[in-house]
Design a protein around this motif. Structure first.
Motif, PDB file in Angstrom:
ATOM      1  N   THR A   5      10.788   8.109  10.226  1.00  0.00           N
ATOM      2  CA  THR A   5      10.436   8.622  11.543  1.00  0.00           C
ATOM      3  C   THR A   5       9.099   8.031  11.953  1.00  0.00           C
ATOM      4  O   THR A   5       8.398   7.422  11.145  1.00  0.00           O
ATOM      5  CB  THR A   5      10.316  10.159  11.515  1.00  0.00           C
ATOM      6  N   GLU A   6       8.755   8.215  13.199  1.00  0.00           N
ATOM      7  CA  GLU A   6       7.476   7.694  13.674  1.00  0.00           C
ATOM      8  C   GLU A   6       6.298   8.370  12.985  1.00  0.00           C
ATOM      9  O   GLU A   6       5.210   7.817  12.918  1.00  0.00           O
ATOM     10  CB  GLU A   6       7.369   7.891  15.186  1.00  0.00           C
ATOM     11  N   ASP A   7       6.495   9.577  12.457  1.00  0.00           N
ATOM     12  CA  ASP A   7       5.403  10.312  11.808  1.00  0.00           C
ATOM     13  C   ASP A   7       5.101   9.797  10.409  1.00  0.00           C
ATOM     14  O   ASP A   7       4.050  10.079   9.864  1.00  0.00           O
ATOM     15  CB  ASP A   7       5.734  11.805  11.735  1.00  0.00           C
ATOM     16  N   GLU A   8       6.032   9.072   9.797  1.00  0.00           N
ATOM     17  CA  GLU A   8       5.799   8.601   8.436  1.00  0.00           C
ATOM     18  C   GLU A   8       4.786   7.467   8.436  1.00  0.00           C
ATOM     19  O   GLU A   8       4.692   6.682   9.373  1.00  0.00           O
ATOM     20  CB  GLU A   8       7.100   8.146   7.802  1.00  0.00           C
ATOM     21  N   SER A   9       4.049   7.390   7.366  1.00  0.00           N
ATOM     22  CA  SER A   9       2.966   6.413   7.295  1.00  0.00           C
ATOM     23  C   SER A   9       3.479   5.014   7.007  1.00  0.00           C
ATOM     24  O   SER A   9       4.613   4.814   6.558  1.00  0.00           O
ATOM     25  CB  SER A   9       1.987   6.823   6.200  1.00  0.00           C
ATOM     26  N   ALA A  10       2.615   4.051   7.246  1.00  0.00           N
ATOM     27  CA  ALA A  10       2.923   2.659   6.913  1.00  0.00           C
ATOM     28  C   ALA A  10       3.057   2.503   5.408  1.00  0.00           C
ATOM     29  O   ALA A  10       3.802   1.641   4.935  1.00  0.00           O
ATOM     30  CB  ALA A  10       1.836   1.751   7.453  1.00  0.00           C
ATOM     31  N   ASP A  11       2.361   3.362   4.632  1.00  0.00           N
ATOM     32  CA  ASP A  11       2.460   3.300   3.173  1.00  0.00           C
ATOM     33  C   ASP A  11       3.887   3.587   2.709  1.00  0.00           C
ATOM     34  O   ASP A  11       4.388   2.949   1.790  1.00  0.00           O
ATOM     35  CB  ASP A  11       1.503   4.294   2.512  1.00  0.00           C
ATOM     36  N   ALA A  12       4.557   4.556   3.334  1.00  0.00           N
ATOM     37  CA  ALA A  12       5.927   4.888   2.946  1.00  0.00           C
ATOM     38  C   ALA A  12       6.857   3.727   3.255  1.00  0.00           C
ATOM     39  O   ALA A  12       7.728   3.383   2.447  1.00  0.00           O
ATOM     40  CB  ALA A  12       6.387   6.147   3.668  1.00  0.00           C
ATOM     41  N   ARG A  13       6.679   3.097   4.403  1.00  0.00           N
ATOM     42  CA  ARG A  13       7.515   1.952   4.743  1.00  0.00           C
ATOM     43  C   ARG A  13       7.246   0.782   3.797  1.00  0.00           C
ATOM     44  O   ARG A  13       8.168   0.091   3.377  1.00  0.00           O
ATOM     45  CB  ARG A  13       7.280   1.549   6.196  1.00  0.00           C
ATOM     46  N   ALA A  14       5.986   0.572   3.447  1.00  0.00           N
ATOM     47  CA  ALA A  14       5.644  -0.516   2.523  1.00  0.00           C
ATOM     48  C   ALA A  14       6.224  -0.265   1.142  1.00  0.00           C
ATOM     49  O   ALA A  14       6.687  -1.191   0.473  1.00  0.00           O
ATOM     50  CB  ALA A  14       4.131  -0.678   2.442  1.00  0.00           C
ATOM     51  N   ARG A  19      10.218  -1.609  -2.987  1.00  0.00           N
ATOM     52  CA  ARG A  19      11.324  -1.160  -3.843  1.00  0.00           C
ATOM     53  C   ARG A  19      12.549  -2.029  -3.616  1.00  0.00           C
ATOM     54  O   ARG A  19      13.200  -2.481  -4.562  1.00  0.00           O
ATOM     55  CB  ARG A  19      11.632   0.304  -3.562  1.00  0.00           C
ATOM     56  N   LEU A  20      12.869  -2.294  -2.356  1.00  0.00           N
ATOM     57  CA  LEU A  20      14.035  -3.111  -2.043  1.00  0.00           C
ATOM     58  C   LEU A  20      13.866  -4.547  -2.538  1.00  0.00           C
ATOM     59  O   LEU A  20      14.840  -5.213  -2.875  1.00  0.00           O
ATOM     60  CB  LEU A  20      14.298  -3.102  -0.535  1.00  0.00           C
ATOM     61  N   ALA A  21      12.636  -5.034  -2.602  1.00  0.00           N
ATOM     62  CA  ALA A  21      12.374  -6.392  -3.078  1.00  0.00           C
ATOM     63  C   ALA A  21      12.251  -6.454  -4.596  1.00  0.00           C
ATOM     64  O   ALA A  21      12.030  -7.515  -5.155  1.00  0.00           O
ATOM     65  CB  ALA A  21      11.102  -6.922  -2.424  1.00  0.00           C
ATOM     66  N   GLY A  22      12.359  -5.306  -5.262  1.00  0.00           N
ATOM     67  CA  GLY A  22      12.273  -5.282  -6.717  1.00  0.00           C
ATOM     68  C   GLY A  22      10.863  -5.299  -7.254  1.00  0.00           C
ATOM     69  O   GLY A  22      10.636  -5.602  -8.414  1.00  0.00           O
ATOM     70  N   ARG A  23       9.878  -4.979  -6.402  1.00  0.00           N
ATOM     71  CA  ARG A  23       8.480  -4.954  -6.835  1.00  0.00           C
ATOM     72  C   ARG A  23       8.012  -3.505  -6.915  1.00  0.00           C
ATOM     73  O   ARG A  23       8.504  -2.650  -6.189  1.00  0.00           O
ATOM     74  CB  ARG A  23       7.599  -5.678  -5.820  1.00  0.00           C
ATOM     75  N   PRO A  24       7.025  -3.239  -7.774  1.00  0.00           N
ATOM     76  CA  PRO A  24       6.453  -1.888  -7.764  1.00  0.00           C
ATOM     77  C   PRO A  24       5.677  -1.679  -6.466  1.00  0.00           C
ATOM     78  O   PRO A  24       5.108  -2.633  -5.919  1.00  0.00           O
ATOM     79  CB  PRO A  24       5.518  -1.866  -8.973  1.00  0.00           C
ATOM     80  N   PRO A  25       5.675  -0.482  -5.946  1.00  0.00           N
ATOM     81  CA  PRO A  25       4.933  -0.245  -4.702  1.00  0.00           C
ATOM     82  C   PRO A  25       3.440  -0.460  -4.902  1.00  0.00           C
ATOM     83  O   PRO A  25       2.895  -0.223  -5.982  1.00  0.00           O
ATOM     84  CB  PRO A  25       5.234   1.212  -4.360  1.00  0.00           C
ATOM     85  N   ALA A  26       2.786  -0.944  -3.868  1.00  0.00           N
ATOM     86  CA  ALA A  26       1.344  -1.155  -3.921  1.00  0.00           C
ATOM     87  C   ALA A  26       0.640   0.189  -4.024  1.00  0.00           C
ATOM     88  O   ALA A  26       1.060   1.169  -3.419  1.00  0.00           O
ATOM     89  CB  ALA A  26       0.882  -1.893  -2.676  1.00  0.00           C
ATOM     90  N   ARG A  27      -0.406   0.202  -4.797  1.00  0.00           N
ATOM     91  CA  ARG A  27      -1.187   1.422  -4.947  1.00  0.00           C
ATOM     92  C   ARG A  27      -2.021   1.623  -3.686  1.00  0.00           C
ATOM     93  O   ARG A  27      -2.744   0.713  -3.269  1.00  0.00           O
ATOM     94  CB  ARG A  27      -2.095   1.255  -6.159  1.00  0.00           C
ATOM     95  N   PRO A  28      -1.937   2.789  -3.058  1.00  0.00           N
ATOM     96  CA  PRO A  28      -2.731   3.010  -1.844  1.00  0.00           C
ATOM     97  C   PRO A  28      -4.223   2.988  -2.145  1.00  0.00           C
ATOM     98  O   PRO A  28      -4.654   3.380  -3.216  1.00  0.00           O
ATOM     99  CB  PRO A  28      -2.282   4.365  -1.341  1.00  0.00           C
TER     100      PRO A  28
END
Length: 79
Positions: A5-14, A19-28
């Motif tokens: 949703t528009e309320d979710e942060s850019a961190d969640a999208r990143a 995850r989809l690219a097979g990489r661990p998520p970046a640490r905020p």
């Protein structure tokens, strides 16, 4: 379709993209908690500089500041 949703942060999208690219998520970046450690990990080095103020001027070299102070003093002594 975007599941976020528009309320979710850019961190969640990143995190989903990583995850989809097979990489661990970046640490905020948490500036208050561990900024110094993260800066070192990123290769950012804190440098403390000395500055010398003489009148309206600012110098990084003591010799330059002293020379300006002497010039100012000489101007003040002129009639």
């Amino acid at each position: 379709m975007n599941p976020h949703t528009e309320d979710e942060s850019a961190d969640a999208r990143a995190a989903d993209t990583a995850r989809l690219a097979g990489r661990p998520p970046a640490r905020p970046f948490d500036e208050a908690a561990d900024a110094e450690e993260q800066l070192l990990r990123l290769g950012v080095v804190r440098v403390k500089d000395e500055h010398f103020r003489v009148g309206p001027y600012r110098y990084t070299r003591l010799a330059d500041a002293r020379a300006e102070a002497e010039r100012m003093r000489a101007r003040e002594r002129r009639p």
